[in-house]
Each structure stands twice: as C-alpha cells, then as structure tokens.
Design a protein around this motif. Structure first.
Motif, PDB file in Angstrom:
ATOM      1  N   GLY A 164       0.612  -1.259  -0.039  1.00 10.18           N
ATOM      2  CA  GLY A 164      -0.249   0.040  -0.125  1.00 10.18           C
ATOM      3  C   GLY A 164       0.205   1.150  -0.266  1.00 10.18           C
ATOM      4  N   GLY A 165       2.289   1.084  -0.117  1.00  8.31           N
ATOM      5  CA  GLY A 165       2.853   2.586   0.258  1.00  8.31           C
ATOM      6  C   GLY A 165       3.641   2.490   1.193  1.00  8.31           C
ATOM      7  N   ASP A 166       4.121   4.174   0.880  1.00  4.24           N
ATOM      8  CA  ASP A 166       4.989   4.469   2.799  1.00  4.24           C
ATOM      9  C   ASP A 166       3.762   4.259   3.444  1.00  4.24           C
ATOM     10  OD1 ASP A 166       7.658   3.639   1.298  1.00  4.24           O
ATOM     11  OD2 ASP A 166       8.114   5.999   0.773  1.00  4.24           O
ATOM     12  N   SER A 167       3.099   5.273   3.191  1.00  5.59           N
ATOM     13  CA  SER A 167       2.038   5.739   4.095  1.00  5.59           C
ATOM     14  C   SER A 167       1.292   5.196   4.696  1.00  5.59           C
ATOM     15  CB  SER A 167       0.534   6.887   2.655  1.00  5.59           C
ATOM     16  OG  SER A 167       0.033   6.258   2.082  1.00  5.59           O
ATOM     17  N   LEU A 168       0.919   3.844   4.124  1.00  3.94           N
ATOM     18  CA  LEU A 168       0.608   2.909   4.957  1.00  3.94           C
ATOM     19  C   LEU A 168       0.727   1.995   5.260  1.00  3.94           C
ATOM     20  CD1 LEU A 168      -2.601   1.573   1.936  1.00  3.94           C
ATOM     21  CD2 LEU A 168      -2.635   2.957   3.923  1.00  3.94           C
ATOM     22  N   ILE A 169       2.563   2.646   6.028  1.00  2.00           N
ATOM     23  CA  ILE A 169       3.647   1.481   6.594  1.00  2.00           C
ATOM     24  C   ILE A 169       3.610   1.356   8.298  1.00  2.00           C
ATOM     25  CG2 ILE A 169       5.891   1.000   7.339  1.00  2.00           C
ATOM     26  CD1 ILE A 169       6.897   2.460   5.124  1.00  2.00           C
TER      27      ILE A 169
ATOM     28  N   LYS B  96       2.200  -2.281  10.177  1.00  2.00           N
ATOM     29  CA  LYS B  96       3.467  -3.096  11.393  1.00  2.00           C
ATOM     30  C   LYS B  96       1.684  -3.245  12.058  1.00  2.00           C
ATOM     31  CE  LYS B  96       6.854  -2.143  14.227  1.00  2.00           C
ATOM     32  NZ  LYS B  96       8.015  -0.631  14.237  1.00  2.00           N
ATOM     33  N   ASN B  97       0.508  -2.980  11.707  1.00  2.00           N
ATOM     34  CA  ASN B  97       0.009  -2.999  12.505  1.00  2.00           C
ATOM     35  C   ASN B  97      -1.015  -4.548  12.488  1.00  2.00           C
ATOM     36  OD1 ASN B  97      -1.693  -1.913  15.473  1.00  2.00           O
ATOM     37  ND2 ASN B  97      -3.632  -1.807  14.129  1.00  2.00           N
ATOM     38  N   PHE B  98      -1.057  -4.727  11.900  1.00  9.61           N
ATOM     39  CA  PHE B  98      -1.485  -5.684  11.647  1.00  9.61           C
ATOM     40  C   PHE B  98      -0.790  -6.661  12.234  1.00  9.61           C
ATOM     41  CE2 PHE B  98      -2.176  -4.723   6.490  1.00  9.61           C
ATOM     42  CZ  PHE B  98      -3.601  -4.025   7.121  1.00  9.61           C
ATOM     43  N   LEU B  99       0.344  -6.833  12.500  1.00  5.50           N
ATOM     44  CA  LEU B  99       0.874  -7.644  13.402  1.00  5.50           C
ATOM     45  C   LEU B  99       0.232  -7.995  14.580  1.00  5.50           C
ATOM     46  CD1 LEU B  99       4.948  -6.570  12.225  1.00  5.50           C
ATOM     47  CD2 LEU B  99       3.546  -7.805  11.167  1.00  5.50           C
ATOM     48  N   LYS B 100      -0.272  -7.574  14.792  1.00  8.09           N
ATOM     49  CA  LYS B 100      -0.635  -7.364  16.128  1.00  8.09           C
ATOM     50  C   LYS B 100      -1.750  -8.379  15.786  1.00  8.09           C
ATOM     51  CE  LYS B 100       0.762  -3.038  18.343  1.00  8.09           C
ATOM     52  NZ  LYS B 100      -0.070  -1.607  18.997  1.00  8.09           N
ATOM     53  N   LEU B 101      -2.180  -8.285  15.656  1.00 11.20           N
ATOM     54  CA  LEU B 101      -3.951  -8.514  14.942  1.00 11.20           C
ATOM     55  C   LEU B 101      -3.925  -9.866  14.524  1.00 11.20           C
ATOM     56  CD1 LEU B 101      -5.879  -6.286  12.966  1.00 11.20           C
ATOM     57  CD2 LEU B 101      -6.270  -6.728  14.891  1.00 11.20           C
ATOM     58  N   PHE B 102      -2.976 -10.760  13.513  1.00  8.77           N
ATOM     59  CA  PHE B 102      -2.871 -12.062  13.960  1.00  8.77           C
ATOM     60  C   PHE B 102      -1.952 -13.134  14.648  1.00  8.77           C
ATOM     61  CE2 PHE B 102      -0.972 -10.193   9.326  1.00  8.77           C
ATOM     62  CZ  PHE B 102      -1.322 -10.878   8.425  1.00  8.77           C
ATOM     63  N   ILE B 103      -0.638 -12.257  15.514  1.00  6.91           N
ATOM     64  CA  ILE B 103      -1.161 -13.288  16.698  1.00  6.91           C
ATOM     65  C   ILE B 103      -2.105 -13.278  17.643  1.00  6.91           C
ATOM     66  CG2 ILE B 103      -0.031 -12.620  19.050  1.00  6.91           C
ATOM     67  CD1 ILE B 103       1.919 -13.364  16.984  1.00  6.91           C
TER      68      ILE B 103
ATOM     69  N   ILE C 293      -7.665  -1.297  12.125  1.00  3.43           N
ATOM     70  CA  ILE C 293      -6.932  -1.279  10.366  1.00  3.43           C
ATOM     71  C   ILE C 293      -6.708  -0.068   9.865  1.00  3.43           C
ATOM     72  CG2 ILE C 293      -8.184  -3.712   9.374  1.00  3.43           C
ATOM     73  CD1 ILE C 293      -9.704  -1.965   7.547  1.00  3.43           C
ATOM     74  N   GLY C 294      -7.427   0.895  10.073  1.00  2.00           N
ATOM     75  CA  GLY C 294      -7.384   2.512   9.780  1.00  2.00           C
ATOM     76  C   GLY C 294      -8.130   3.059   8.890  1.00  2.00           C
ATOM     77  N   GLN C 295      -8.194   4.371   8.900  1.00  2.00           N
ATOM     78  CA  GLN C 295      -7.894   5.133   7.424  1.00  2.00           C
ATOM     79  C   GLN C 295      -8.410   4.962   6.285  1.00  2.00           C
ATOM     80  OE1 GLN C 295     -11.643   6.226   7.213  1.00  2.00           O
ATOM     81  NE2 GLN C 295     -12.191   5.587   9.555  1.00  2.00           N
ATOM     82  N   GLY C 296      -6.663   5.066   6.590  1.00  2.00           N
ATOM     83  CA  GLY C 296      -5.582   4.741   5.421  1.00  2.00           C
ATOM     84  C   GLY C 296      -6.388   3.422   4.453  1.00  2.00           C
ATOM     85  N   ILE C 297      -6.193   2.299   5.318  1.00  2.00           N
ATOM     86  CA  ILE C 297      -6.062   0.516   4.361  1.00  2.00           C
ATOM     87  C   ILE C 297      -7.612   1.308   4.347  1.00  2.00           C
ATOM     88  CG2 ILE C 297      -7.162  -1.025   4.840  1.00  2.00           C
ATOM     89  CD1 ILE C 297      -3.722  -0.707   4.767  1.00  2.00           C
ATOM     90  N   ILE C 298      -8.652   1.887   4.698  1.00  2.00           N
ATOM     91  CA  ILE C 298     -10.618   1.689   4.131  1.00  2.00           C
ATOM     92  C   ILE C 298     -10.945   2.526   3.146  1.00  2.00           C
ATOM     93  CG2 ILE C 298     -12.414   3.108   5.066  1.00  2.00           C
ATOM     94  CD1 ILE C 298     -12.088   2.168   8.383  1.00  2.00           C
ATOM     95  N   LYS C 299      -9.347   3.222   3.050  1.00  2.00           N
ATOM     96  CA  LYS C 299      -9.724   4.334   2.069  1.00  2.00           C
ATOM     97  C   LYS C 299      -9.169   3.075   0.802  1.00  2.00           C
ATOM     98  CE  LYS C 299      -8.937   9.332   3.742  1.00  2.00           C
ATOM     99  NZ  LYS C 299      -7.847   9.761   4.013  1.00  2.00           N
TER     100      LYS C 299
ATOM    101  N   GLY D  93      -5.348  -7.866   3.474  1.00  2.00           N
ATOM    102  CA  GLY D  93      -4.220  -6.893   2.853  1.00  2.00           C
ATOM    103  C   GLY D  93      -5.072  -5.489   2.456  1.00  2.00           C
ATOM    104  N   ALA D  94      -4.701  -4.364   2.173  1.00  2.00           N
ATOM    105  CA  ALA D  94      -4.539  -2.829   1.586  1.00  2.00           C
ATOM    106  C   ALA D  94      -4.910  -3.664   0.240  1.00  2.00           C
ATOM    107  CB  ALA D  94      -3.458  -2.441   1.048  1.00  2.00           C
ATOM    108  N   PHE D  95      -6.695  -2.740   0.230  1.00  2.00           N
ATOM    109  CA  PHE D  95      -7.226  -3.186  -1.339  1.00  2.00           C
ATOM    110  C   PHE D  95      -8.320  -4.051  -2.090  1.00  2.00           C
ATOM    111  CE2 PHE D  95      -3.839  -0.915  -2.090  1.00  2.00           C
ATOM    112  CZ  PHE D  95      -3.923   0.040  -3.138  1.00  2.00           C
ATOM    113  N   ASN D  96      -8.112  -5.375  -0.684  1.00  2.00           N
ATOM    114  CA  ASN D  96      -8.388  -6.108  -0.015  1.00  2.00           C
ATOM    115  C   ASN D  96     -10.204  -6.340   0.486  1.00  2.00           C
ATOM    116  OD1 ASN D  96      -7.700  -7.687  -2.564  1.00  2.00           O
ATOM    117  ND2 ASN D  96      -6.797  -8.805  -1.714  1.00  2.00           N
ATOM    118  N   SER D  97     -11.432  -5.514  -0.350  1.00  2.00           N
ATOM    119  CA  SER D  97     -12.170  -5.182   0.537  1.00  2.00           C
ATOM    120  C   SER D  97     -12.960  -6.105   2.667  1.00  2.00           C
ATOM    121  CB  SER D  97     -13.470  -3.896   0.437  1.00  2.00           C
ATOM    122  OG  SER D  97     -13.173  -3.495  -0.851  1.00  2.00           O
ATOM    123  N   TYR D  98     -12.690  -5.232   2.817  1.00  2.00           N
ATOM    124  CA  TYR D  98     -13.508  -6.295   4.359  1.00  2.00           C
ATOM    125  C   TYR D  98     -13.321  -7.948   4.786  1.00  2.00           C
ATOM    126  CZ  TYR D  98     -16.880  -1.986   3.513  1.00  2.00           C
ATOM    127  OH  TYR D  98     -17.017  -0.974   3.063  1.00  2.00           O
ATOM    128  N   ILE D  99     -11.408  -8.037   4.505  1.00  2.00           N
ATOM    129  CA  ILE D  99     -10.809  -9.231   4.318  1.00  2.00           C
ATOM    130  C   ILE D  99      -9.694  -8.995   5.719  1.00  2.00           C
ATOM    131  CG2 ILE D  99      -9.575 -10.729   3.366  1.00  2.00           C
ATOM    132  CD1 ILE D  99     -12.762 -10.772   2.536  1.00  2.00           C
TER     133      ILE D  99
END
Length: 473
Positions: free
Chosen positions: A95-100, A104-111, A319-325, A373-379
């Motif tokens: 998703g590019g640098d703006s979504l780093i 990174k926050n996803f990692l917590k969700l996996f665990i 997931i934050g507004q950046g991913i939601i967009k 991941g980014a772009f894959n809506s509501y997954i």
C-alpha cells in the motif's frame, strides 16, 4: 580396610551417586500440563504434558509419567486443545509508504488470532517487511513469522506497485537475481501484463534455480503448461477452473487473439467444466505436489459487496482510515456492475465452493489463505483466516482436513516441516491452545485460550490487551 569392606563402601557410594543423579532435574521455561494434543496428520487426540525451552518443544510426555523436567512456569491445559499455531498462507503487506504503520499494526492482529506464521504473497513494502521479520525473530516486535515473496513479478505497466517487470527474456534473470539478493522465501508471479511465453519461461528458470514459486496464471497459457513448467502453488481458483474445462484450449486461443477478456471467459469456462477433465487435472496436481489456495472467504465477501453492509464490522477499528480508503475501488466496481455481472459473480462463488470440495476429495494439497491486506475490501488480518477455515467446512470439507490447510500444509509447501506444522520434539514452539475441540466444531479455532510464539506467551488477558492496543484512528 578389608577388600570386602572396600567393595561394600564403593557400592554404597555408587548407589548414592546414582540416586542423586536420578533426582537431578532439567530446567525448562514452560510446561503445558494435561493438554489434548491434536495430531494433524492422523487426526488423533492424546493427552500430554509438553515441555518448552528456548522457543523449542523439548519433549512430550504422557500424563502421570515420572519426569525429570522442571518448568519455570506452567499452564493448566486440562480440557483444552493444542494445535500448531495457525498459518495464513496468503496475505499482503502493501500500500505504499503512507500505509507502513497500518501494515505493521496488522502483525498484532495475527497473533491475537493465534496466527503465528504468515505467507506474504507480494507487495511494495519489502524493506519494512524484511526489518519486521528480523525484529520478530529477535522477539523485539510482536508478530508472526513472515515468509515473504518481496515484489511480485509481472509484465510491463503491471497492476501492482513495486512489481518487477519481465518484458523480454533477458529480464527474467535480472528479476530473479534481484529477488535472490533480497533473500525472499519464494517467488510470486502475477498475471495482469505477463505474456504467456515469458510466464512459462520464468517458471522454468525459477525451477532451475531451486526456488519455490506460486502465482496467478495468464489465460494465454493452459494449466497443464503452467504445472509442467514447475509451478508449486496456484493462487485462487480461476486458473484451476480453466484447467478443468473441456474448452480450455478454445478459450486460450480467444484470449491470445484478444477476442475474449478475463471476466468474459468465466461463464464459458464454468459451463465447460467436465468431471473427466477435472479428475485428470486433479491427479496431475497431486502427483506433482502442486498446492492450491482457494481463498473462499474473500471470494464470497467480494461477490456480495453490493448486498452486505460492513459499516459496523468490529475489525474496522483496527485497520485505520488509510486502509479503508483502499477498499473503495472494489466497492464502487461492485456497485457499478450490471445485474448480469453480479449474478455471474455469485454463481462463480458457489461453483468455487464445489470445486474446492472436489480438490480436497481428490487429495490435492490445499492452503488456507485469507488474501487480507490493502485494497481487498473487508478482508481483515487475523480473523479472516478463521473465516476461511469455516468456509471450507461449510463446503463439505472435514474440520481435520480444513485444519491441515493452515500450518500443516503451509509448512509442507515452504519445505519447513522440520521446524513447523506439527507438535513434536524439536519443533519450534509456535502453538495455540483452544478452549474447545475444533475437530468437532471448526468455529472453536476462534475460541483461543493461549498463544505461544517461541518464547512469548499470550494468555487471554494479554490477547485482549494486544487487540486493544491495535485500535487505530
């Protein structure tokens, strides 16, 4: 001293020495006591005590057996069920640098969802991902073990940012040299701009180098050509369906000439599905040990974007507004689709469910992957892997077979079975302890009591805190 007395004294000393040695204990970090251990290979459940030290399973012993191990801490796992930590075998960190920060926050969700390993199937954040891999391995960052493809390989003007371009044959070694320099764990091929000829040649070169490859498939080649070239895993079911159609050659020629497009081909291929053709393909996939990643949950979610309201999904806050967009593109496309296109997509989703069941019945190796991941809506990262397992069971696959598609098959695919995928002495102590039996009810995979990631232990309190810390604005 008499000879007899000396012998008696020596024997007494040896007896005392032996007794002391027998009483010596071996220190370990953690013990799981009375756990119902699920053997994913056999499906058997046995009650064991498991001793863990330095991120590794030291031994497994029968309950009640005399032990020489003494643990610094222990967990009462009575009436709990122990599995290898889950693997999500298809995610995207991108998703590019703006979504780093979001990634990174996803990692917590996996665990937090018991997922101790992920397979990152290509993205544009390779530098960050490689740094996260290192930090996670050193336990400086909470997250799953990451096996990554780094950038995807595609043709010119590819769909996804950061992809390596293969436009002519000379580009193939350049792309692969680049990936090997990055020390990626496997190679991922995409199909948006890849010529069929170069695609097949790329797979052959990957095979020559002894690398693992997975990917999509241009419709300008056949599934047989792809498998014969050396493909190790097929991502998604479109390409399997194509290979199962009696009219595959005809569709391939129309794709080459530009007479037919990707989505135009779907109804024709679905109609052309024949059992005899499918069974021949299934046997070939099995014999060549080619894995298939069905991604059923995302298929259904995207097929029903025009009907489902996701505004109150509990995971949106993580997931934050950046991913939601990034979700907007697929949403708008679904809303603009014609009635016929919406109907076809839902019919295709149902067909893919039946195809997945058929693949499993034929003993083709399946890999559970969410495609989050980014772009894959509501997954959503983490929870979507559990939805994928549930989707498989809903299509008639047994809970045991569904569970195998996660850690067990994931480790097999990446040649990591010596360290992962089952619970036995010497394996990495990536484990998940469940409150209920997932062999009886697959939804119990969400009922997590404890997650163990190497040396790290996350009980219910820590898992709750991890989720709370993952909330994003």
């Amino acid at each position: 001293m008499s000879t007899l007395l000396k012998k008696v004294t020596l024997l007494a000393f040896l007896f005392i020495l032996t007794s002391c040695q027998e009483k010596e204990t071996i220190p370990v970090d953690l013990a799981l006591m009375n756990a119902n251990v699920i053997d994913l290979e056999s499906g058997k459940v046995t009650v064991k005590n498991i001793y863990i030290s330095k991120g590794e399973i030291k031994t497994m012993e029968d309950v009640g057996a005399e032990t020489t191990y003494k643990a610094d801490s222990s967990i009462d796992a009575t009436e709990k069920y122990l599995l290898p930590g889950f693997w999500d075998n298809h995610i995207h960190l991108r998703g590019g640098d703006s979504l780093i920060a979001n990634n990174k926050n996803f990692l917590k969700l996996f665990i937090a969802n018991g997922i101790t390993t992920v397979r990152d199937a290509g993205g544009d954040l390779t530098a960050s991902v490689m740094e996260w891999k290192k930090q996670i391995a050193n336990e400086d960052l909470v997250g799953p073990t990451i096996f990554t493809a780094g950038p995807k390989i595609d043709g010119p003007n590819s769909t996804w940012a950061g992809s390596l371009v293969v436009e002519k044959e000379e580009d193939i070694p350049v792309a692969l040299d680049s990936l090997q320099a990055l020390n990626v764990d496997f190679v991922k091929l995409y199909d948006s701009r890849f010529s069929g000829d170069l695609y097949v040649k790329t797979i052959k070169e990957i095979e020559k180098r002894g690398l693992t490859v997975s990917g999509h498939m241009p419709f300008t080649v056949t599934l047989n050509e792809t498998v014969d070239a050396g493909m190790d895993a097929i991502e998604h079911l479109y390409y399997i369906m194509k290979g199962c159609a009696s009219n595959e050659e005809e569709v391939t020629e129309k794709m080459k000439s530009g007479e037919m497009g990707f989505w135009d081909a779907m109804p024709s291929l679905q109609e052309g599905y024949t059992d005899s053709t499918a069974q021949a393909i299934f046997q070939k996939l099995k014999q060549k040990e080619v894995f298939v990643v069905p991604t059923l949950h995302i298929g259904k979610t995207l097929s029903y974007l025009d009907e489902m309201d996701h505004t109150n999904d509990p995971y949106l806050k993580y997931i934050g507004q950046g991913i939601i967009k990034t979700y907007e593109g697929r949403i708008q496309s679904a809303m603009r689709a014609s009635e016929e296109a919406r109907k076809n997509r839902k019919e295709l989703d149902s067909f893919f469910g039946r195809l997945t069941k058929s693949l499993n019945t034929a003993d083709v190796g399946l890999l559970a992957g969410s495609d989050c991941g980014a772009f894959n809506s509501y997954i959503y990262p983490g929870i979507s892997l559990h939805k994928e397992l549930a989707a498989m069971v809903a299509k008639g696959i047994s809970p045991l077979d569904a569970l195998r598609t996660s850690a067990y098959n994931g480790a097999r695919f990446l040649d990591q079975s010596d360290s992962y995928g089952s619970i036995s002495q010497g394996k990495v102590s990536d484990l998940v302890l469940l409150d209920g039996n997932p062999l009886e009810d697959i939804s119990e995979t969400e009922n997590i009591h404890t997650v163990i990631k190497g040396n790290q232990v996350f009980g219910k309190k820590q898992l709750k805190e991890l989720l709370e810390s993952a909330v994003m604005d």
